[in-house]
Design an enzyme around this catalytic site. Structure first.
Site, PDB file in Angstrom:
ATOM      1  CE  LYS A  80      36.428  57.103  40.519  1.00 21.17           C
ATOM      2  NZ  LYS A  80      37.318  56.465  39.263  1.00 21.17           N
ATOM      3  CB  SER A 155      38.260  53.639  40.633  1.00 20.98           C
ATOM      4  OG  SER A 155      38.135  54.542  39.473  1.00 20.98           O
ATOM      5  CB  SER A 179      36.700  53.281  36.972  1.00 18.16           C
ATOM      6  OG  SER A 179      38.001  52.809  36.897  1.00 18.16           O
TER       7      SER A 179
END
Length: 467
Positions: A80, A155, A179
């Site tokens: 990420k 996210s 997330s």
């Protein structure tokens, strides 16, 4: 052999050990798939093809020399875009940090590299991780591989979409209010949020120092266990990590839940659900009963009002982190995030109440887990919504995307206990549905054991999106 990119980490690791597959072949298969599918899905915002092929070549040389670093050796992964990577841009999905090149890896990025992993690139995230959709105004929306018109969750949506689309064999996300688990649920993957303090956050751009967790998203429970094994442990650079011994997580993967007590906190997790989510979760609970577990209703140990109150701490911490950037470059923020960060701070008594409610949630959840081994609940209220749809509807009720997708995951961040989302069904529109399990602090082995047993008894994790 089938497309190597479609292998699980465990399958690929065995093939590499038997020299039936080379890390370079596996990496090229992922890069080819990224080249073909990523323009449509936008799961990766930065592809490090040259670095990936160099990592793969190095892994091959080591393996030929008899150096075996473990089951992640030669496995292509994505990180990420919150994880610092030495010499590679880490921008947190923002315009504020665009062009930022860290000088050193985040702790877990370094651990993955030491384990022999191959870095494919950085996956998309909501701007600074502040959202549940990965509809990013700076990098563009990530699209759900099961339906490109829908969100992948957030996210860590890029990480979830990359796994569902077989662009990478493993990814790492972050989880402050859900997330990791939300993208796993909406993309039909496995997402594991470890215990707070189990995995270092050093070198990861923060959303909340109190509630951030780092963890894996993968295709199977075994793959998630393998990734956790590579990144778990005490790190003096992260004040929150605890020097608790790291067990052998794969050894816990026995398909036997006989004797386990599973609590179902219906009071806070089942009040407002899409009917198809409810059916899928109830069938999953029945599956656990059939496998020999005891399933009983329990009180959650907290109230919705306490969760709303405690969540204000995240906004306060976010304001502290972003203050210098907001002062210097307010125009670089999206209007949505800027408005969130510039909300008035709580009054001192309200802030004190938020801290107290955070403690009460932690105490309540952990007390419930003294009477049962696990808690089981839906991961999200509904399957994936359409991109740009906000508010979204759940049984005739209009909710923000944050409420619809994070309300059921957030409590376990506030409690700091480990939680996992595993696929448990599909909607009539072909969208994945996730089941969430939570365990006592540092009892990831029991969590993984139960998830693995359910996975062995079902085939939801074997289904692939129609790409």
């Amino acid at each position: 052999m089938t497309d190597p990119a479609s292998l699980t980490i465990a399958e690929a690791a065995r093939a590499i050990q038997r020299r039936e597959l080379s890390p370079t072949e596996l990496t090229r298969a992922c890069l080819e798939r990224i080249e073909r599918l990523n323009p449509r899905l936008n799961a990766f915002v930065l592809v490090t093809a040259e670095r990936a092929l160099a990592d793969a070549a190095r892994a091959e040389e080591e393996l030929r020399a008899g150096i075996y670093r473990g089951p992640i050796h030669g496995i292509p992964v994505g990180l990420k875009d919150l994880y610092d990577t030495a010499g590679i841009e880490t921008a947190a999905g923002s315009a504020v940090l665009r062009g930022r090149i860290p000088e050193r890896d985040a702790a877990v990025a370094a651990m993955l590299r030491e384990a022999g992993a191959v870095l494919l690139g950085k996956t998309n995230t909501h701007e600074f991780a502040w959202g549940t959709t990965t509809n990013n105004p700076h990098t563009g929306p990530t699209r759900n591989p099961w339906d490109p018109e829908r969100i992948p969750g957030g996210s860590s949506g890029g990480s979830g979409a990359a796994i569902a689309a077989r662009l990478a064999l493993g990814t790492l996300g972050t989880d402050t209010g859900g997330s990791i688990r939300i993208p796993a649920a909406l993309c039909g993957c496995v997402g594991l949020k470890p215990t707070f303090g189990r995995v270092s956050r050093a070198g990861i751009i923060p959303m909340s120092w109190q509630f951030d967790h780092a963890g894996p998203i993968a295709r199977t429970v075994e793959d998630a266990a393998m990734l956790l094994q590579a990144i778990a442990g005490y790190d003096p650079d992260d004040f929150a990590t605890v020097p608790v011994p790291v067990p052998d997580y794969r050894a816990a993967l026995v398909p036997d839940v006989r004797g386990l007590r599973i609590g179902v906190p219906r009071d806070q997790f089942f009040g407002l659900l899409d009917p198809e989510v409810l059916v899928a979760v109830e069938e999953a609970l029945e599956c656990f009963r059939t496998l020999g577990a005891t399933v009983e209703d329990v009180d959650s140990g907290f109230t919705r009002e306490q969760v709303i109150s405690a969540w204000r701490l995240v906004n306060v911490e976010g304001r502290l982190y972003h203050a210098p950037y907001l002062e210097q470059h307010p125009e670089a923020y999206s209007e949505e995030l800027r408005n969130i960060l510039l909300q008035p701070l709580p009054e001192p008594l309200d802030l004190a109440a938020a801290y107290l409610d955070s403690y009460r949630i932690k105490e309540g959840v952990r007390r419930v887990l003294q009477s049962v081994d696990l808690l089981a609940a839906p991961t999200t209220m509904r399957p994936a919504s359409r991109i740009g749809e906000d508010p979204v509807e759940v049984e005739g009720v209009q909710l923000s995307t944050g409420a619809a997708f994070a309300s059921l995951t957030m409590p376990f961040n506030l409690a700091g206990v480990p939680a996992i989302s595993i696929p448990c069904g599909f909607s009539s529109e072909g969208l994945p549905i996730g089941l969430q399990l939570a365990a006592r602090p540092f009892d990831e082995p029991t969590l993984l054991r139960a998830a693995f047993a359910y996975e062995c008894a079902t085939d939801w994790h074997r289904r692939e999106p129609p790409l």
